[in-house]
Design a protein around this motif. Structure first.
Motif, PDB file in Angstrom:
ATOM      1  N   MET A  28       0.799  -1.221   0.000  1.00 54.39           N
ATOM      2  CA  MET A  28       0.000   0.000   0.000  1.00 54.39           C
ATOM      3  C   MET A  28       0.836   1.277   0.000  1.00 54.39           C
ATOM      4  SD  MET A  28      -3.244  -0.750   2.349  1.00 54.39           S
ATOM      5  CE  MET A  28      -4.439  -2.002   1.933  1.00 54.39           C
ATOM      6  N   LEU A  29       1.859   1.319   0.861  1.00 55.29           N
ATOM      7  CA  LEU A  29       2.616   2.567   0.972  1.00 55.29           C
ATOM      8  C   LEU A  29       3.317   2.887  -0.348  1.00 55.29           C
ATOM      9  CD1 LEU A  29       3.983   2.186   4.594  1.00 55.29           C
ATOM     10  CD2 LEU A  29       2.089   3.598   3.799  1.00 55.29           C
ATOM     11  N   ALA A  30       3.791   1.856  -1.025  1.00 58.42           N
ATOM     12  CA  ALA A  30       4.437   2.076  -2.319  1.00 58.42           C
ATOM     13  C   ALA A  30       3.422   2.619  -3.322  1.00 58.42           C
ATOM     14  CB  ALA A  30       5.053   0.779  -2.831  1.00 58.42           C
ATOM     15  N   ALA A  31       2.207   2.068  -3.302  1.00 55.83           N
ATOM     16  CA  ALA A  31       1.168   2.518  -4.228  1.00 55.83           C
ATOM     17  C   ALA A  31       0.769   3.959  -3.927  1.00 55.83           C
ATOM     18  CB  ALA A  31      -0.050   1.595  -4.141  1.00 55.83           C
ATOM     19  N   LEU A  32       0.710   4.289  -2.636  1.00 64.07           N
ATOM     20  CA  LEU A  32       0.359   5.659  -2.239  1.00 64.07           C
ATOM     21  C   LEU A  32       1.458   6.622  -2.692  1.00 64.07           C
ATOM     22  CD1 LEU A  32      -1.664   7.385  -0.529  1.00 64.07           C
ATOM     23  CD2 LEU A  32      -0.113   7.049   1.395  1.00 64.07           C
ATOM     24  N   ASP A  33       2.695   6.179  -2.509  1.00 62.45           N
ATOM     25  CA  ASP A  33       3.851   6.978  -2.884  1.00 62.45           C
ATOM     26  C   ASP A  33       3.839   7.290  -4.377  1.00 62.45           C
ATOM     27  OD1 ASP A  33       6.158   8.029  -1.556  1.00 62.45           O
ATOM     28  OD2 ASP A  33       7.348   6.801  -2.934  1.00 62.45           O
ATOM     29  N   LYS A  34       3.480   6.282  -5.172  1.00 65.97           N
ATOM     30  CA  LYS A  34       3.486   6.460  -6.622  1.00 65.97           C
ATOM     31  C   LYS A  34       2.241   7.173  -7.117  1.00 65.97           C
ATOM     32  CE  LYS A  34       5.012   3.183  -9.398  1.00 65.97           C
ATOM     33  NZ  LYS A  34       5.029   1.813  -9.967  1.00 65.97           N
ATOM     34  N   GLY A  35       1.272   7.367  -6.243  1.00 63.70           N
ATOM     35  CA  GLY A  35       0.051   8.041  -6.653  1.00 63.70           C
ATOM     36  C   GLY A  35      -0.957   7.133  -7.340  1.00 63.70           C
ATOM     37  N   ASN A  36      -0.794   5.809  -7.186  1.00 69.30           N
ATOM     38  CA  ASN A  36      -1.768   4.888  -7.772  1.00 69.30           C
ATOM     39  C   ASN A  36      -3.102   4.948  -7.036  1.00 69.30           C
ATOM     40  OD1 ASN A  36       0.201   4.057  -9.509  1.00 69.30           O
ATOM     41  ND2 ASN A  36       0.728   2.230  -8.331  1.00 69.30           N
ATOM     42  N   VAL A  37      -3.041   5.296  -5.765  1.00 74.00           N
ATOM     43  CA  VAL A  37      -4.257   5.471  -4.975  1.00 74.00           C
ATOM     44  C   VAL A  37      -4.132   6.788  -4.207  1.00 74.00           C
ATOM     45  CG1 VAL A  37      -4.850   3.034  -4.693  1.00 74.00           C
ATOM     46  CG2 VAL A  37      -3.262   4.095  -3.106  1.00 74.00           C
ATOM     47  N   ASP A  38      -5.282   7.313  -3.751  1.00 69.07           N
ATOM     48  CA  ASP A  38      -5.255   8.598  -3.038  1.00 69.07           C
ATOM     49  C   ASP A  38      -5.105   8.398  -1.534  1.00 69.07           C
ATOM     50  OD1 ASP A  38      -5.813  10.117  -5.438  1.00 69.07           O
ATOM     51  OD2 ASP A  38      -7.796   9.199  -5.342  1.00 69.07           O
ATOM     52  N   ALA A  39      -5.557   7.246  -1.051  1.00 70.31           N
ATOM     53  CA  ALA A  39      -5.483   6.989   0.383  1.00 70.31           C
ATOM     54  C   ALA A  39      -5.366   5.488   0.590  1.00 70.31           C
ATOM     55  CB  ALA A  39      -6.734   7.511   1.088  1.00 70.31           C
ATOM     56  N   VAL A  40      -4.789   5.090   1.716  1.00 70.09           N
ATOM     57  CA  VAL A  40      -4.675   3.667   2.020  1.00 70.09           C
ATOM     58  C   VAL A  40      -5.164   3.414   3.437  1.00 70.09           C
ATOM     59  CG1 VAL A  40      -2.760   3.215   0.434  1.00 70.09           C
ATOM     60  CG2 VAL A  40      -2.260   3.941   2.767  1.00 70.09           C
ATOM     61  N   GLN A  41      -5.868   2.296   3.598  1.00 66.74           N
ATOM     62  CA  GLN A  41      -6.282   1.907   4.944  1.00 66.74           C
ATOM     63  C   GLN A  41      -5.257   0.887   5.403  1.00 66.74           C
ATOM     64  OE1 GLN A  41      -7.500  -1.034   6.513  1.00 66.74           O
ATOM     65  NE2 GLN A  41      -7.735   0.118   8.401  1.00 66.74           N
ATOM     66  N   VAL A  42      -4.404   1.271   6.340  1.00 65.31           N
ATOM     67  CA  VAL A  42      -3.334   0.379   6.778  1.00 65.31           C
ATOM     68  C   VAL A  42      -3.460   0.059   8.262  1.00 65.31           C
ATOM     69  CG1 VAL A  42      -1.556   0.914   5.081  1.00 65.31           C
ATOM     70  CG2 VAL A  42      -1.872   2.413   7.040  1.00 65.31           C
ATOM     71  N   VAL A  43      -2.798  -1.017   8.656  1.00 66.19           N
ATOM     72  CA  VAL A  43      -2.683  -1.359  10.075  1.00 66.19           C
ATOM     73  C   VAL A  43      -1.197  -1.382  10.397  1.00 66.19           C
ATOM     74  CG1 VAL A  43      -4.829  -2.665  10.166  1.00 66.19           C
ATOM     75  CG2 VAL A  43      -2.717  -3.817   9.553  1.00 66.19           C
ATOM     76  N   GLU A  44      -0.882  -1.519  11.676  1.00 67.77           N
ATOM     77  CA  GLU A  44       0.521  -1.605  12.077  1.00 67.77           C
ATOM     78  C   GLU A  44       1.153  -2.862  11.495  1.00 67.77           C
ATOM     79  OE1 GLU A  44       2.006   0.717  13.115  1.00 67.77           O
ATOM     80  OE2 GLU A  44       1.111   1.769  14.790  1.00 67.77           O
ATOM     81  N   PRO A  45       2.450  -2.849  11.146  1.00 69.92           N
ATOM     82  CA  PRO A  45       3.439  -1.776  11.340  1.00 69.92           C
ATOM     83  C   PRO A  45       3.430  -0.705  10.240  1.00 69.92           C
ATOM     84  CG  PRO A  45       4.511  -3.656  10.352  1.00 69.92           C
ATOM     85  CD  PRO A  45       3.076  -4.059  10.578  1.00 69.92           C
ATOM     86  N   PHE A  46       2.528  -0.867   9.257  1.00 71.19           N
ATOM     87  CA  PHE A  46       2.573   0.052   8.119  1.00 71.19           C
ATOM     88  C   PHE A  46       2.031   1.431   8.474  1.00 71.19           C
ATOM     89  CE2 PHE A  46       2.407  -4.276   6.506  1.00 71.19           C
ATOM     90  CZ  PHE A  46       3.605  -4.283   5.818  1.00 71.19           C
ATOM     91  N   LEU A  47       1.174   1.482   9.499  1.00 70.88           N
ATOM     92  CA  LEU A  47       0.626   2.768   9.917  1.00 70.88           C
ATOM     93  C   LEU A  47       1.757   3.661  10.433  1.00 70.88           C
ATOM     94  CD1 LEU A  47      -1.971   4.388  10.345  1.00 70.88           C
ATOM     95  CD2 LEU A  47      -2.128   3.417  12.618  1.00 70.88           C
ATOM     96  N   THR A  48       2.591   3.105  11.299  1.00 70.00           N
ATOM     97  CA  THR A  48       3.712   3.884  11.842  1.00 70.00           C
ATOM     98  C   THR A  48       4.749   4.174  10.751  1.00 70.00           C
ATOM     99  OG1 THR A  48       3.387   3.000  14.051  1.00 70.00           O
ATOM    100  CG2 THR A  48       5.570   3.846  13.541  1.00 70.00           C
ATOM    101  N   THR A  49       5.093   3.146   9.959  1.00 65.91           N
ATOM    102  CA  THR A  49       6.065   3.347   8.877  1.00 65.91           C
ATOM    103  C   THR A  49       5.589   4.450   7.947  1.00 65.91           C
ATOM    104  OG1 THR A  49       6.270   0.962   8.951  1.00 65.91           O
ATOM    105  CG2 THR A  49       7.482   2.085   7.223  1.00 65.91           C
TER     106      THR A  49
END
Lengths: 318, 267
Positions: free
Chosen positions: A181-202
């Motif tokens: 998800m974070l990679a997709a958000l970074d690239k702009g493939n999506v506008d928002a991501v619903q994440v859980v830990e550890p990705f929320l903190t990262t």
């Protein structure tokens, strides 16, 4: 000579095969503690089982835990139903869907719950730092990534949007695995991501901005996941289920009271960066299922069209 | 056993040196691209960081346990597939009636991707090693079986008729006529099966979650441990190279009497 060697090779191959089949069927149950297979996803939510096992809470109940890990509920539910494993871990919406489809499941203990604290929950919706999205209402018309479509995460994000006064039907959900998800958000493939830990903190450490705590917005102290067994196991081995539930209760209470030990046990079954574990937001580990929140999830499942008719929530409580 | 270098390439570097140079170039690219900012190093860390993570993991018993589980699953799956493929291949191939009767079924079953059987494997065996074993056996079995069938079909009719005229017993016929003809095909099946078995072993562990390196990769992924994940991917890649090298070496050894390996002009 060649022929002899070939024959030997063939013989050893057969022998190997024979060994293999012999090994597989020797799951003998000893006189001592009962061997119990628990199928979980190696995420933060299941830390109490590992911690409780370390603390000997399962041994106290004459249970010898055998942890099995799977990538998701899709693999766990069939394994439990077919009796390959005794207990499984799943989010509640999956259990509600399974129940409404008539799968013979029985919840035995709560698993993990929302902390109930706005912006301090273990899951949430994250956007890029420079995103125009400020609140859940701004998600309307946007592309939001969730790990599974038509499951707990998109229904709770919709609940979040409704709570903020937005039109929850007008959101484009995309299915992406949490790690992507974070990679997709970074690239702009999506506008928002619903994440859980550890990705929320990262995500937040790398400039992401939290816009909604979707579990908190859904219901107070939302119970998110639970441990379950098949109805067959529940009626055939009620004593075993009772002992497992007791050990689980103790593990959950201990985990809730000792977050530092939870953080430590993460290192034994995940590969989360040890420098990160200290700052993660842990879920709540309640000893009781919050029945009202499960009812909310069931209602949301009907409202969002995941199922036609909500199952009786009473059937989904331990 | 070094084959004579082909003429005309005598002055260039030997093949292995070129191979190493290519590998080194790849490592350099993976090292430099993230550092230069061509790719986000959060998602593709520099090569050196993958290697240091690999070194960290190599110090844990979990890593070696997983490596052993993967090797065990691979070897067991391949062994079963070889035994079943060779035995069934010889029987089916030698009996024309059986061959025509099974042709349709084989052509139907063979192209089914093993991965599509994951739900079935999980239903049957849960998330245990046996679920992955089923996939491994299924995938590599067809590689072996089909090769053996081709091999049996390749038997020289004169040799076959001669064996028949001399009233060789069936087993003798298999040993002296069928097997030597089919062996090169069996070895090809072995080599293909070995590679496919490793692929499916890792896939099964990754998707089903049965013990092994594939599961470690999945755990690293769900933990957001990107460098650790790539480190394990590198290990799997090295395993693939090792498996292929070992399979080729075995093939050369077993077939050293065969013209294709002897490298002499066939009689």
């Amino acid at each position: 000579m060649t022929r002899l060697r070939a024959a030997l090779a063939a013989a050893s191959v057969l022998l190997l095969a024979a060994c293999g089949s012999g090994q597989g069927s020797s799951d003998a149950s000893d006189k001592g503690p009962t061997s119990v297979k628990v199928d979980v996803i190696p995420i933060i939510d299941v830390a109490p089982v590992y911690l409780g096992n370390q603390k000997g809470f399962f041994a106290e109940q004459q249970l010898k835990l055998q942890m099995v890990t799977a990538q998701g509920g899709a693999a766990i539910v069939p394994a439990v139903v077919s009796g390959q494993v005794d207990f499984g871990f799943s989010n509640y919406t999956s259990l509600i869907i399974a129940r409404s489809k008539g799968l013979p499941l029985k919840v035995v203990a709560p698993g993990a719950a929302s902390t109930g604290k706005q912006r301090k929950d273990f899951g949430g919706v994250v956007v890029k730092a420079n995103s125009p999205i400020k609140t859940a209402k701004d998600l309307v018309g946007k592309r939001v990534a969730v790990n599974t479509l038509n499951n707990i995460n998109d229904t709770t994000v919709r609940a979040s949007i409704r709570a903020a006064g937005g039109d929850a039907t007008n959101v484009k959900f995309t299915e992406l695995a949490f790690p992507d998800m974070l990679a997709a958000l970074d690239k702009g493939n999506v506008d928002a991501v619903q994440v859980v830990e550890p990705f929320l903190t990262t995500g937040q450490k790398n400039g992401g901005r939290l816009v909604a705590s979707n579990y908190v917005d859904t219901a107070p102290d939302l119970t998110i996941a639970a441990y379950f067994t098949s109805q067959k196991t529940a009626s055939a081995k009620p004593e075993l289920v009772k002992r497992f539930t007791a050990a689980m209760q103790k593990s959950l209470q201990y985990a809730q009271a000792h977050p530092d030990e939870v953080r430590k046990v993460l290192g034994t079954y995940t590969k989360i960066d040890p420098s990160l574990t200290g700052s993660l937001i842990l879920p709540a580990y309640p000893a009781q299922v919050n029945a009202a929140s499960v009812q909310t999830l069931a209602d949301l499942a009907v409202k969002d069209g995941l199922i036609k008719k909500a199952p009786d929530v009473q059937d989904l409580l331990p | 056993m070094t084959a004579a270098a082909p003429l005309g390439r005598r002055r260039s570097l030997p093949a292995w040196a070129l191979g190493l140079a290519g590998l080194a170039a790849l490592m350099a690219v993976v090292e430099i691209a993230p550092r230069a900012g061509l790719v986000n190093e959060r998602f593709l860390p520099p090569f050196s960081r993958m290697i240091s993570s690999l070194a960290d993991q190599a110090g844990t018993s979990g890593f070696w346990g997983a490596l052993l589980e993967t090797l065990r699953g691979w070897a067991l799956g391949l062994a079963i597939a070889m035994a079943a493929g060779v035995a069934l291949g010889l029987v089916i191939g030698a009996v024309p009636l059986l061959r025509s009767a099974t042709a349709g079924a084989i052509e139907f079953l063979r192209p089914i991707p093993s991965v599509a059987l994951i739900p079935l494997a999980v239903l049957l065996y849960g998330t245990q090693m046996r679920a992955t074993l089923l996939l491994v056996v299924y995938a590599s079995f067809w590689q072996v079986l089909v090769q053996v069938l081709y091999g049996v079909r390749d038997v020289d009719p004169v040799a076959r008729e001669t064996a028949r005229s001399y009233r060789f017993r069936p087993l003798t016929r298999v040993r002296t006529v069928l097997w030597p003809t089919a062996l090169p095909y069996v070895m090809t099946g072995f080599r293909l099966g070995a590679a496919v078995a490793l692929i499916l072993e890792i896939t099964g562990e990754l998707v089903i979650g049965s013990p092994g390196l594939g599961r470690q990769i999945a755990v690293a992924q769900t933990s957001g441990a990107v460098a650790a994940m790539y480190a394990l991917v590198i290990v799997v890649g090295v395993m693939g190279v090792a498996v292929n090298t070992a399979a080729r070496a075995t093939e050369r050894r077993v077939l050293r009497w065969h013209p294709s390996v002897r490298g002499e002009v066939p009689a």
